[in-house]
Design a protein around this motif. Sequence first.
Motif, PDB file in Angstrom:
ATOM      1  N   TRP A  81       2.158  -2.288  12.114  1.00  0.00           N
ATOM      2  CA  TRP A  81       2.134  -0.923  12.657  1.00  0.00           C
ATOM      3  C   TRP A  81       1.811   0.040  11.513  1.00  0.00           C
ATOM      4  O   TRP A  81       0.651   0.328  11.267  1.00  0.00           O
ATOM      5  CB  TRP A  81       3.472  -0.594  13.317  1.00  0.00           C
ATOM      6  CG  TRP A  81       3.389   0.564  14.286  1.00  0.00           C
ATOM      7  CD1 TRP A  81       2.289   1.311  14.592  1.00  0.00           C
ATOM      8  CD2 TRP A  81       4.458   1.090  15.076  1.00  0.00           C
ATOM      9  NE1 TRP A  81       2.595   2.260  15.536  1.00  0.00           N
ATOM     10  CE2 TRP A  81       3.910   2.159  15.843  1.00  0.00           C
ATOM     11  CE3 TRP A  81       5.794   0.777  15.223  1.00  0.00           C
ATOM     12  CZ2 TRP A  81       4.700   2.909  16.729  1.00  0.00           C
ATOM     13  CZ3 TRP A  81       6.569   1.518  16.106  1.00  0.00           C
ATOM     14  CH2 TRP A  81       6.025   2.561  16.857  1.00  0.00           C
ATOM     15  N   LEU A  82       2.813   0.482  10.756  1.00  0.00           N
ATOM     16  CA  LEU A  82       2.526   1.281   9.569  1.00  0.00           C
ATOM     17  C   LEU A  82       2.075   0.382   8.416  1.00  0.00           C
ATOM     18  O   LEU A  82       1.417   0.838   7.484  1.00  0.00           O
ATOM     19  CB  LEU A  82       3.755   2.088   9.151  1.00  0.00           C
ATOM     20  CG  LEU A  82       4.191   3.185  10.129  1.00  0.00           C
ATOM     21  CD1 LEU A  82       5.440   3.891   9.619  1.00  0.00           C
ATOM     22  CD2 LEU A  82       3.072   4.185  10.374  1.00  0.00           C
ATOM     23  N   ALA A  83       2.458  -0.873   8.481  1.00  0.00           N
ATOM     24  CA  ALA A  83       1.949  -1.860   7.527  1.00  0.00           C
ATOM     25  C   ALA A  83       0.668  -2.461   8.088  1.00  0.00           C
ATOM     26  O   ALA A  83       0.451  -2.459   9.308  1.00  0.00           O
ATOM     27  CB  ALA A  83       2.984  -2.953   7.295  1.00  0.00           C
ATOM     28  N   SER A  84      -0.174  -2.960   7.214  1.00  0.00           N
ATOM     29  CA  SER A  84      -1.398  -3.630   7.672  1.00  0.00           C
ATOM     30  C   SER A  84      -1.258  -5.146   7.592  1.00  0.00           C
ATOM     31  O   SER A  84      -1.903  -5.869   8.339  1.00  0.00           O
ATOM     32  CB  SER A  84      -2.602  -3.167   6.850  1.00  0.00           C
ATOM     33  OG  SER A  84      -2.409  -3.431   5.474  1.00  0.00           O
ATOM     34  N   GLU A  85      -0.360  -5.620   6.689  1.00  0.00           N
ATOM     35  CA  GLU A  85      -0.116  -7.058   6.573  1.00  0.00           C
ATOM     36  C   GLU A  85       1.090  -7.301   5.675  1.00  0.00           C
ATOM     37  O   GLU A  85       1.591  -6.378   5.013  1.00  0.00           O
ATOM     38  CB  GLU A  85      -1.342  -7.783   6.005  1.00  0.00           C
ATOM     39  CG  GLU A  85      -1.735  -7.343   4.606  1.00  0.00           C
ATOM     40  CD  GLU A  85      -2.961  -8.073   4.088  1.00  0.00           C
ATOM     41  OE1 GLU A  85      -3.400  -9.029   4.754  1.00  0.00           O
ATOM     42  OE2 GLU A  85      -3.467  -7.689   3.024  1.00  0.00           O
ATOM     43  N   TYR A  86       1.559  -8.546   5.671  1.00  0.00           N
ATOM     44  CA  TYR A  86       2.623  -8.914   4.744  1.00  0.00           C
ATOM     45  C   TYR A  86       2.406 -10.342   4.277  1.00  0.00           C
ATOM     46  O   TYR A  86       1.712 -11.131   4.909  1.00  0.00           O
ATOM     47  CB  TYR A  86       4.012  -8.771   5.391  1.00  0.00           C
ATOM     48  CG  TYR A  86       4.365  -9.856   6.379  1.00  0.00           C
ATOM     49  CD1 TYR A  86       5.028 -11.016   5.969  1.00  0.00           C
ATOM     50  CD2 TYR A  86       4.039  -9.736   7.740  1.00  0.00           C
ATOM     51  CE1 TYR A  86       5.357 -12.010   6.876  1.00  0.00           C
ATOM     52  CE2 TYR A  86       4.363 -10.726   8.644  1.00  0.00           C
ATOM     53  CZ  TYR A  86       5.023 -11.864   8.212  1.00  0.00           C
ATOM     54  OH  TYR A  86       5.339 -12.855   9.111  1.00  0.00           O
ATOM     55  N   ASP A  87       3.048 -10.654   3.136  1.00  0.00           N
ATOM     56  CA  ASP A  87       2.948 -11.996   2.573  1.00  0.00           C
ATOM     57  C   ASP A  87       4.327 -12.394   2.060  1.00  0.00           C
ATOM     58  O   ASP A  87       4.948 -11.647   1.289  1.00  0.00           O
ATOM     59  CB  ASP A  87       1.926 -12.002   1.429  1.00  0.00           C
ATOM     60  CG  ASP A  87       1.783 -13.391   0.803  1.00  0.00           C
ATOM     61  OD1 ASP A  87       1.913 -14.394   1.528  1.00  0.00           O
ATOM     62  OD2 ASP A  87       1.563 -13.462  -0.422  1.00  0.00           O
ATOM     63  N   ARG A  88       4.825 -13.553   2.519  1.00  0.00           N
ATOM     64  CA  ARG A  88       6.093 -14.053   1.984  1.00  0.00           C
ATOM     65  C   ARG A  88       5.769 -14.903   0.761  1.00  0.00           C
ATOM     66  O   ARG A  88       5.261 -16.006   0.882  1.00  0.00           O
ATOM     67  CB  ARG A  88       6.860 -14.858   3.037  1.00  0.00           C
ATOM     68  CG  ARG A  88       8.195 -15.392   2.523  1.00  0.00           C
ATOM     69  CD  ARG A  88       9.076 -15.869   3.677  1.00  0.00           C
ATOM     70  NE  ARG A  88       8.534 -17.021   4.362  1.00  0.00           N
ATOM     71  CZ  ARG A  88       8.724 -18.282   3.962  1.00  0.00           C
ATOM     72  NH1 ARG A  88       9.421 -18.538   2.868  1.00  0.00           N
ATOM     73  NH2 ARG A  88       8.204 -19.277   4.660  1.00  0.00           N
ATOM     74  N   ILE A  89       6.083 -14.384  -0.408  1.00  0.00           N
ATOM     75  CA  ILE A  89       5.749 -15.051  -1.657  1.00  0.00           C
ATOM     76  C   ILE A  89       6.651 -16.259  -1.894  1.00  0.00           C
ATOM     77  O   ILE A  89       6.197 -17.324  -2.293  1.00  0.00           O
ATOM     78  CB  ILE A  89       5.844 -14.056  -2.827  1.00  0.00           C
ATOM     79  CG1 ILE A  89       4.812 -12.939  -2.611  1.00  0.00           C
ATOM     80  CG2 ILE A  89       5.611 -14.758  -4.170  1.00  0.00           C
ATOM     81  CD1 ILE A  89       4.927 -11.804  -3.597  1.00  0.00           C
ATOM     82  N   THR A  93      11.188 -13.203  -1.701  1.00  0.00           N
ATOM     83  CA  THR A  93      10.221 -12.157  -2.050  1.00  0.00           C
ATOM     84  C   THR A  93       9.159 -11.963  -0.973  1.00  0.00           C
ATOM     85  O   THR A  93       8.520 -12.923  -0.543  1.00  0.00           O
ATOM     86  CB  THR A  93       9.537 -12.487  -3.391  1.00  0.00           C
ATOM     87  OG1 THR A  93      10.526 -12.857  -4.357  1.00  0.00           O
ATOM     88  CG2 THR A  93       8.764 -11.283  -3.903  1.00  0.00           C
ATOM     89  N   TRP A  94       8.988 -10.702  -0.589  1.00  0.00           N
ATOM     90  CA  TRP A  94       8.003 -10.345   0.428  1.00  0.00           C
ATOM     91  C   TRP A  94       7.143  -9.199  -0.105  1.00  0.00           C
ATOM     92  O   TRP A  94       7.671  -8.263  -0.710  1.00  0.00           O
ATOM     93  CB  TRP A  94       8.691  -9.872   1.704  1.00  0.00           C
ATOM     94  CG  TRP A  94       9.691 -10.826   2.280  1.00  0.00           C
ATOM     95  CD1 TRP A  94      10.915 -11.160   1.761  1.00  0.00           C
ATOM     96  CD2 TRP A  94       9.568 -11.567   3.496  1.00  0.00           C
ATOM     97  NE1 TRP A  94      11.559 -12.047   2.574  1.00  0.00           N
ATOM     98  CE2 TRP A  94      10.752 -12.325   3.655  1.00  0.00           C
ATOM     99  CE3 TRP A  94       8.577 -11.663   4.483  1.00  0.00           C
ATOM    100  CZ2 TRP A  94      10.975 -13.160   4.740  1.00  0.00           C
ATOM    101  CZ3 TRP A  94       8.795 -12.496   5.572  1.00  0.00           C
ATOM    102  CH2 TRP A  94       9.980 -13.240   5.691  1.00  0.00           C
ATOM    103  N   GLN A  95       5.852  -9.275   0.127  1.00  0.00           N
ATOM    104  CA  GLN A  95       4.960  -8.193  -0.279  1.00  0.00           C
ATOM    105  C   GLN A  95       4.306  -7.590   0.951  1.00  0.00           C
ATOM    106  O   GLN A  95       3.724  -8.307   1.764  1.00  0.00           O
ATOM    107  CB  GLN A  95       3.898  -8.700  -1.254  1.00  0.00           C
ATOM    108  CG  GLN A  95       3.132  -7.574  -1.931  1.00  0.00           C
ATOM    109  CD  GLN A  95       2.675  -7.948  -3.334  1.00  0.00           C
ATOM    110  OE1 GLN A  95       3.502  -8.322  -4.167  1.00  0.00           O
ATOM    111  NE2 GLN A  95       1.389  -7.862  -3.581  1.00  0.00           N
ATOM    112  N   ILE A  96       4.429  -6.262   1.074  1.00  0.00           N
ATOM    113  CA  ILE A  96       3.943  -5.562   2.266  1.00  0.00           C
ATOM    114  C   ILE A  96       2.830  -4.600   1.872  1.00  0.00           C
ATOM    115  O   ILE A  96       2.983  -3.801   0.941  1.00  0.00           O
ATOM    116  CB  ILE A  96       5.093  -4.796   2.947  1.00  0.00           C
ATOM    117  CG1 ILE A  96       6.144  -5.798   3.460  1.00  0.00           C
ATOM    118  CG2 ILE A  96       4.572  -3.933   4.088  1.00  0.00           C
ATOM    119  CD1 ILE A  96       7.384  -5.163   3.998  1.00  0.00           C
TER     120      ILE A  96
END
Length: 516
Positions: A81-89, A93-96
């Motif tokens: 929604w306000l994010a375009s994607e995420y990655d669970r490292i 750890t999560w990068q948004i």
Amino acid sequence: MKRKKKIILISLIFMLSTSLLSGCAADEDDQVFVYGDTTFNLENDEADVNPHRGYSGWACIRYGIGETLFQYSDTMDVQPWLASEYDRIDELTWQITLRDDVYYTSGRKMDAQSVKECLEHLIEVHERAANDLKIENLAVIDTYQLRITTKQPVPALINYLSDPYGCIIDMEAGISEDGNVAGTGPYQAVEINTDQGLILERNENYYEGMPSIRKIEVKTISDGDTLTMALQSGELDGAYGLPYASLPLFTEEKGYKISSCETSRTIFLQMNFQSEIMQDERIRQAIACATDKENMTDVLLAKQATAALGPFPADFFDQTDLKSEAFDLETASSLLAMAGWKDSDGDGYVDQNGEKLTLRYLTYPSRQELPLLAESMQATLKEIGIELHITNTASYQDILDKGQWDIFAGAFVSAPTGDLEYFFTTHCLKGSSKNRGHYESQELETLAQQMAMSFDEKERTKTALAMTQTILNDHAFVFIAHLKMSLVYKDSVSGLTAHSSDYYEITAKLSKKQIR
């Protein structure tokens, strides 16, 4: 002379036509939508629109003021929604990655730093959010990238970030004394009156385009009959929370539309384990056996609900192996007799040592069906000799806090984040904010720890099934029905759609035809 008069007449007609046309254009740009709602009040812990306070995030997201990093599709799948994607490292750890075209209604551009400020304040002041998210650190990687490190694995982190408390607000603009905030949504609140309603104005710089409705008036109307009459009279353009019995009044022939969907909003009874009488499991089990779910859903809930086995609707996962008490008054009476409760004086109520078995039943009026269910429970329990004293009040929290109750009946969305862990963490564990009955189970705590560490969906579902069976075995809760959500509105309105999460109501898609 005649020619001059003719020119003047033509000019007047032209001026009048232009005035009328400009008036129509102004009308098109001056639309007001009036919305009746039962929930914007202190009773529902929605005193304002500040998502960092209690459950006010529901008002923030429902009325189009705030938006979360992720949202739910119609099938409750998480999507950006306000994010375009995420990655669970890794497990902690999560990068948004954020959208780069969003502005708060304060005028500030949303970036990783502003989101970091918002989430830091959230976990500082909001106990439930802090317990859910378990954030250890927030770090800005670049302008539109944020890294979240958790204290322990949180498999449902993205789901929790989609909870209404996760609405992203501008902390630089601050939170006003009346609980107003600068969000990113299609509307902003310009007036807030707890227990009465609020006034919204459109966000003309909304990133998905300017909404067509200029102004929205939300009116808090907790009484079902009053809400029904307000919609019938034309005072309202739409309404949320109408009594199910009123729905047949609003037909297409009469100029109305209804948007309905199944939800995980569940009506259930919660037992008070600090009440001496309720510590006897046979009493709790007797109550479960004396709860006529089928009659309640078919008659009192007008078939706008389905009977519940546990906290989750049947389509969430296979629940055929769940064992829940069936409606059986004979078994209920036998259980009371085993506990030493018999009608010794023939007055129709069971007694022990000269005292009648009297239970304190607590509920609240804003969910229209709860008072009706209370009366049904009172009549059914009388058949097995239990006297039920009903307290139906908007001030129920005071009574809960004082422990002056035996059974609490409420309605709660059991899986608003689409994740099965949510209900247990909010209602059933030692530290749960809504474990009003102070229920404790070491078996449940162990299963909860197991679920909290698992990223495997099949394992999480299996654990949720075991946790459900545990609370049913202990008769800590009696789950009655899963409710449908219905939005009713005039046929001149479009873009008002019921959603299974029970979150999204007022959106940029809302529009209203002009009636000339």
